[in-house]
Design an enzyme around this catalytic site. Structure first.
Site, PDB file in Angstrom:
ATOM      1  N   ARG A  50      -7.099   8.548  -0.468  1.00 20.10           N
ATOM      2  CA  ARG A  50      -6.356   8.187   0.748  1.00 20.10           C
ATOM      3  C   ARG A  50      -5.617   9.433   1.222  1.00 20.10           C
ATOM      4  O   ARG A  50      -5.363  10.338   0.414  1.00 20.10           O
ATOM      5  CB  ARG A  50      -5.319   7.102   0.416  1.00 20.10           C
TER       6      ARG A  50
ATOM      7  N   ARG B 298       0.308  -0.732   5.091  1.00 21.08           N
ATOM      8  CA  ARG B 298      -0.010   0.511   4.374  1.00 21.08           C
ATOM      9  C   ARG B 298      -1.163   1.238   5.067  1.00 21.08           C
ATOM     10  O   ARG B 298      -1.279   2.451   4.974  1.00 21.08           O
ATOM     11  CB  ARG B 298      -0.337   0.215   2.901  1.00 21.08           C
TER      12      ARG B 298
ATOM     13  N   ARG C 297      -9.183  -7.377  -2.009  1.00 13.69           N
ATOM     14  CA  ARG C 297      -7.917  -7.183  -2.726  1.00 13.69           C
ATOM     15  C   ARG C 297      -7.076  -8.463  -2.690  1.00 13.69           C
ATOM     16  O   ARG C 297      -6.437  -8.819  -3.676  1.00 13.69           O
ATOM     17  CB  ARG C 297      -7.151  -5.992  -2.131  1.00 13.69           C
TER      18      ARG C 297
HETATM   19  P1  ADP Z   1       0.310  -0.867  -5.248  1.00 11.08           P
HETATM   20  O1  ADP Z   1       0.478   0.473  -5.920  1.00 11.08           O
HETATM   21  O2  ADP Z   1       0.710  -2.006  -6.153  1.00 11.08           O
HETATM   22  O3  ADP Z   1      -1.030  -1.079  -4.632  1.00 11.08           O
HETATM   23  P2  ADP Z   1       2.153   0.209  -3.253  1.00 11.08           P
HETATM   24  O4  ADP Z   1       3.217   0.823  -4.111  1.00 11.08           O
HETATM   25  O5  ADP Z   1       1.196   1.127  -2.589  1.00 11.08           O
HETATM   26  O6  ADP Z   1       1.369  -0.941  -4.051  1.00 11.08           O
HETATM   27  O7  ADP Z   1       2.903  -0.694  -2.168  1.00 11.08           O
HETATM   28  C1  ADP Z   1       2.166  -1.307  -1.105  1.00 11.08           C
HETATM   29  C2  ADP Z   1       2.926  -1.113   0.198  1.00 11.08           C
HETATM   30  O8  ADP Z   1       4.099  -1.921   0.181  1.00 11.08           O
HETATM   31  C3  ADP Z   1       3.376   0.331   0.422  1.00 11.08           C
HETATM   32  O9  ADP Z   1       3.202   0.648   1.794  1.00 11.08           O
HETATM   33  C4  ADP Z   1       4.838   0.308   0.014  1.00 11.08           C
HETATM   34  O10 ADP Z   1       5.597   1.264   0.729  1.00 11.08           O
HETATM   35  C5  ADP Z   1       5.259  -1.118   0.378  1.00 11.08           C
HETATM   36  N1  ADP Z   1       6.304  -1.690  -0.509  1.00 11.08           N
HETATM   37  C6  ADP Z   1       6.422  -1.569  -1.842  1.00 11.08           C
HETATM   38  N2  ADP Z   1       7.479  -2.271  -2.311  1.00 11.08           N
HETATM   39  C7  ADP Z   1       8.049  -2.859  -1.221  1.00 11.08           C
HETATM   40  C8  ADP Z   1       9.180  -3.729  -1.046  1.00 11.08           C
HETATM   41  N3  ADP Z   1       9.947  -4.130  -2.072  1.00 11.08           N
HETATM   42  N4  ADP Z   1       9.465  -4.142   0.185  1.00 11.08           N
HETATM   43  C9  ADP Z   1       8.706  -3.740   1.247  1.00 11.08           C
HETATM   44  N5  ADP Z   1       7.626  -2.937   1.155  1.00 11.08           N
HETATM   45  C10 ADP Z   1       7.295  -2.493  -0.059  1.00 11.08           C
HETATM   46  P1  5GP Z   2      -6.143   1.448  -5.735  1.00  7.83           P
HETATM   47  O1  5GP Z   2      -7.502   1.614  -5.177  1.00  7.83           O
HETATM   48  O2  5GP Z   2      -5.263   0.578  -4.871  1.00  7.83           O
HETATM   49  O3  5GP Z   2      -5.487   2.747  -6.142  1.00  7.83           O
HETATM   50  O4  5GP Z   2      -6.305   0.637  -7.110  1.00  7.83           O
HETATM   51  C1  5GP Z   2      -6.983  -0.591  -7.125  1.00  7.83           C
HETATM   52  C2  5GP Z   2      -6.754  -1.301  -8.443  1.00  7.83           C
HETATM   53  O5  5GP Z   2      -7.324  -0.526  -9.494  1.00  7.83           O
HETATM   54  C3  5GP Z   2      -5.280  -1.481  -8.798  1.00  7.83           C
HETATM   55  O6  5GP Z   2      -5.119  -2.816  -9.279  1.00  7.83           O
HETATM   56  C4  5GP Z   2      -5.045  -0.499  -9.923  1.00  7.83           C
HETATM   57  O7  5GP Z   2      -4.080  -0.959 -10.839  1.00  7.83           O
HETATM   58  C5  5GP Z   2      -6.416  -0.485 -10.571  1.00  7.83           C
HETATM   59  N1  5GP Z   2      -6.670   0.712 -11.374  1.00  7.83           N
HETATM   60  C6  5GP Z   2      -6.303   1.995 -11.133  1.00  7.83           C
HETATM   61  N2  5GP Z   2      -6.703   2.794 -12.139  1.00  7.83           N
HETATM   62  C7  5GP Z   2      -7.320   1.995 -13.043  1.00  7.83           C
HETATM   63  C8  5GP Z   2      -7.939   2.227 -14.311  1.00  7.83           C
HETATM   64  O8  5GP Z   2      -8.010   3.317 -14.838  1.00  7.83           O
HETATM   65  N3  5GP Z   2      -8.476   1.148 -14.931  1.00  7.83           N
HETATM   66  C9  5GP Z   2      -8.434  -0.101 -14.403  1.00  7.83           C
HETATM   67  N4  5GP Z   2      -8.978  -1.082 -15.105  1.00  7.83           N
HETATM   68  N5  5GP Z   2      -7.873  -0.366 -13.215  1.00  7.83           N
HETATM   69  C10 5GP Z   2      -7.313   0.674 -12.549  1.00  7.83           C
END
Ligand code: ADP
Ligand code: 5GP
Length: 198
Positions: free
Chosen positions: A44, A137, A148
């Site tokens: 990304r 996001r 997702r």
């Molecule tokens: P994940 O790593 O679990 O996929 P992210 O950390 O990327 O999730 O969070 C998803 C989106 O939600 C991001 O754009 C982040 O800035 C936003 N976000 C995370 N926590 C909060 C919160 N408590 N309230 C509002 N937005 C949030």
């Molecule tokens: P994203 O594409 O949003 O970064 O990740 C998608 C999902 O893959 C998330 O649920 C994240 O926790 C999971 N993920 C990231 N790295 C790993 C990994 O090494 N192993 C597994 N099993 N899941 C992962």
């Protein structure tokens, strides 16, 4: 394995795992280290190869899996993800708490290993709010977003299985969720900080 107990952060995509773990890594420099996973998905904007993920082709990932380089691996939303032995060892060699951000399949597979981490699950307040956060996001195609969301609905249900997670943290207010996360890890943080002082 030697060193402090690792931490698994799991929970639906968009729940806030990266946001929370980046804060931990920033606020506790030298205490936590991130297990950099491999993935076949595209980076990304802003993601750095080798820091956020090792971005690899399917062929390269499959070769690593066949060689036994991975502790666990899974397919999520059409892409391969996996934790290499080297990623975890690199953090443990620094005597840091290793944080793994992995999906539910990863949780189940890590349970079969000797890693013995603390298992935490980050949940959104609701699926509707999760959808809004994922849309805001602005990183996913509609197809990826739908996959997702479906995975999120399934995972929230599975997370309730007794004993699967040590703690489920609802990420509604970010500050409160972060305090809860720090609270869940305070003993491990204190142990690492004490060992660094001595
Ligand atoms: P994940 O790593 O679990 O996929 P992210 O950390 O990327 O999730 O969070 C998803 C989106 O939600 C991001 O754009 C982040 O800035 C936003 N976000 C995370 N926590 C909060 C919160 N408590 N309230 C509002 N937005 C949030
Ligand atoms: P994203 O594409 O949003 O970064 O990740 C998608 C999902 O893959 C998330 O649920 C994240 O926790 C999971 N993920 C990231 N790295 C790993 C990994 O090494 N192993 C597994 N099993 N899941 C992962």
């Amino acid at each position: 394995m030697a060193g402090p107990r690792p931490v698994v952060l799991s929970g639906p995509s968009g729940a806030g795992k990266s946001t929370l773990l980046k804060r931990l890594l920033r606020d506790y420099e030298g205490v936590f280290g991130f297990s950099v996973s491999h993935t076949t998905r595209s980076p990304r904007p802003g993601e750095i190869n080798g820091k956020d993920y090792h971005f690899v082709s399917r062929e390269e990932m499959q070769r690593g899996i066949d060689k036994g380089d991975f502790i666990e691996h899974a397919v999520f939303s059409g892409n391969m993800y996996g934790t290499s032995k080297a990623a975890v060892q690199a953090v443990q060699a620094q005597n840091q708490i290793c944080i793994l951000d992995i999906d539910m399949q990863g949780v189940k597979n890590i349970k079969k290993t000797e890693l013995n981490p603390i298992y935490l699950s980050i949940h959104p307040p609701s699926v509707q709010i999760l959808e809004k956060r994922l849309r805001d996001r602005n990183t996913e195609s509609e197809d990826s977003l739908q996959k997702r969301l479906q995975a999120a609905i399934d995972d929230i249900e599975i997370s309730k299985e007794p004993g699967l997670f040590h703690k489920i943290i609802i990420n509604d207010d970010l500050e409160l969720a972060y305090s809860e996360l720090k609270g869940a890890l305070k003993e491990e943080i204190a142990l690492v900080e004490a060992s660094k002082d001595s």
